[in-house]
Enzyme design. Sequence first.
Site, mmCIF file in Angstrom:
data_model
loop_
_atom_site.group_PDB
_atom_site.id
_atom_site.type_symbol
_atom_site.label_atom_id
_atom_site.label_comp_id
_atom_site.label_asym_id
_atom_site.label_seq_id
_atom_site.Cartn_x
_atom_site.Cartn_y
_atom_site.Cartn_z
ATOM 1 C CE1 TYR A 1 -17.108 9.429 -16.564
ATOM 2 C CE2 TYR A 1 -15.906 9.621 -14.503
ATOM 3 C CZ TYR A 1 -16.701 8.891 -15.371
ATOM 4 O OH TYR A 1 -17.066 7.621 -15.031
ATOM 5 C CE LYS B 1 -12.560 5.040 -19.073
ATOM 6 N NZ LYS B 1 -12.718 6.075 -18.093
ATOM 7 C CG ASP C 1 -9.360 13.825 -16.736
ATOM 8 O OD1 ASP C 1 -8.707 13.202 -17.596
ATOM 9 O OD2 ASP C 1 -10.268 13.310 -16.068
ATOM 10 N NE ARG D 1 -2.888 0.468 3.394
ATOM 11 C CZ ARG D 1 -2.442 1.136 4.465
ATOM 12 N NH1 ARG D 1 -2.184 2.423 4.396
ATOM 13 N NH2 ARG D 1 -2.259 0.519 5.614
HETATM 14 C C1 LIG Z 1 -12.214 12.061 -18.633
HETATM 15 C C2 LIG Z 1 -12.384 11.020 -17.590
HETATM 16 N N1 LIG Z 1 -11.748 11.176 -16.415
HETATM 17 C C3 LIG Z 1 -11.869 10.256 -15.420
HETATM 18 C C4 LIG Z 1 -12.654 9.142 -15.576
HETATM 19 C C5 LIG Z 1 -12.797 8.170 -14.424
HETATM 20 O O1 LIG Z 1 -11.976 7.074 -14.649
HETATM 21 P P1 LIG Z 1 -12.205 5.656 -13.923
HETATM 22 O O2 LIG Z 1 -13.455 5.070 -14.484
HETATM 23 O O3 LIG Z 1 -10.955 4.905 -14.267
HETATM 24 O O4 LIG Z 1 -12.311 5.927 -12.461
HETATM 25 C C6 LIG Z 1 -13.324 8.937 -16.792
HETATM 26 C C7 LIG Z 1 -14.162 7.732 -16.987
HETATM 27 O O5 LIG Z 1 -14.837 7.587 -17.969
HETATM 28 C C8 LIG Z 1 -13.193 9.903 -17.827
HETATM 29 O O6 LIG Z 1 -13.834 9.774 -18.995
#
Ligand SMILES: Cc1ncc(COP(=O)(O)O)c(C=O)c1O
Length: 389
Positions: free
Chosen positions: A107, A204, A179, A54
Amino acid sequence: MGIHTLAIHAGEAPDPTTGALVPPLHLANTFFLGSAEDGAAIFAGEKDGFVYSRWGNPTVALLEKRIAALEHAPAALATASGMAAISTAILNIVRAGDHVIAAQAIYPSTYHLFANELRALGIETTFVDATDPQNIARAIVPNTKLIYLESPGNPILALCDLRAIATIARDAKIISITDNTFATPINQQPLDFGIDVVVHSATKYFGGHGDAVGGVIVGSREFIKQCANEPLRFFGGILSPFNAYLILRGIQTLPLRMERHNANARAIAQFLQTHRAVEWVAYPGLPSHPQYALAQKQMRGFGGMVCFELKGGINSGARLMNAVKLCSLAVSLGDTRTLIVHPASTTHSVVTRAERIAQGVSDGLVRLSVGLEDVEDIIADLERGLEKK
Ligand SMILES: Cc1ncc(COP(=O)(O)O)c(C=O)c1O
């Protein structure tokens, strides 16, 4: 070294005991500390060494080095998911009584995190249309500690001017996070524009094959060390070594895959733009995108995500989802296969129409995560679906 070389080699060293070139998967929870003196030195931070998974793990550490190299960053920290990366980075900055400025088109789970979870902890967020940097400058108040962006933003692919907003943030001594999941470091490296911290859903494009959930935070050594030693260690959202191994495997082909995602998405955006069933198409690489000039300035490629508005409203979206065969009706993005979603009848059906429209999700909006199949096959599937619709 070039991006293809870094994606394959950054951070690696042949295994000292076996010489294996493929990095080993270390599943150990705990590590031998050697002598009492060595143990004491490791605990005091005077000697490097793994203690407990961890707190750090060799397979996860290699993934962190690889991603830091790709993002032109001093350091990176892997987490259990993209949301764990986002929440860890934010909780490393803000406390009760602090204020955040966030882009409005982000998101939906990140939006929820700010609007509900952080609000309940006494952290207020002002959402602004971040396509104009001046809206951010105007929203700054004395207790603003964080500016949070997503570019291109999910789902409508609005861009933020990263250099302009980083300058506003630095002048006001406010930390900026963006992001970079949609762009990936292959298409855009936000730290080069002065952004302080980058977060990713590694679920992704990094993993790329739809089989591992993970996240990553990228930034300065001090910021990453503090995230590791405080919020990540004590809230506990660490990445499993097994998923780190899969994501490392995926990253080796990230630059190659992104070239193909970029090319396929551009061809599909061009096809959709000429189709009579389509009202409009959003793709940062199309001259019709309202921020095309900015896209040219801050992105090298325009990504694999395409949005379009169908004529005929909400029912036409649902009909297209049932008519396509090669494109899979599914959430998520960045996989080898093409994924299609109609937010109004799925992901956004839980919010009111007014809320959905405010987030840019109109009735006929369709989001495509363009995969790596032959582009002619994807176009043929969409064409058939649009005829039936
Ligand atoms: C732009 C973006 N950021 C963060 C996330 C969250 O990622 P996770 O599903 O791996 O927690 C997503 C999920 O679709 C996303 O599209």
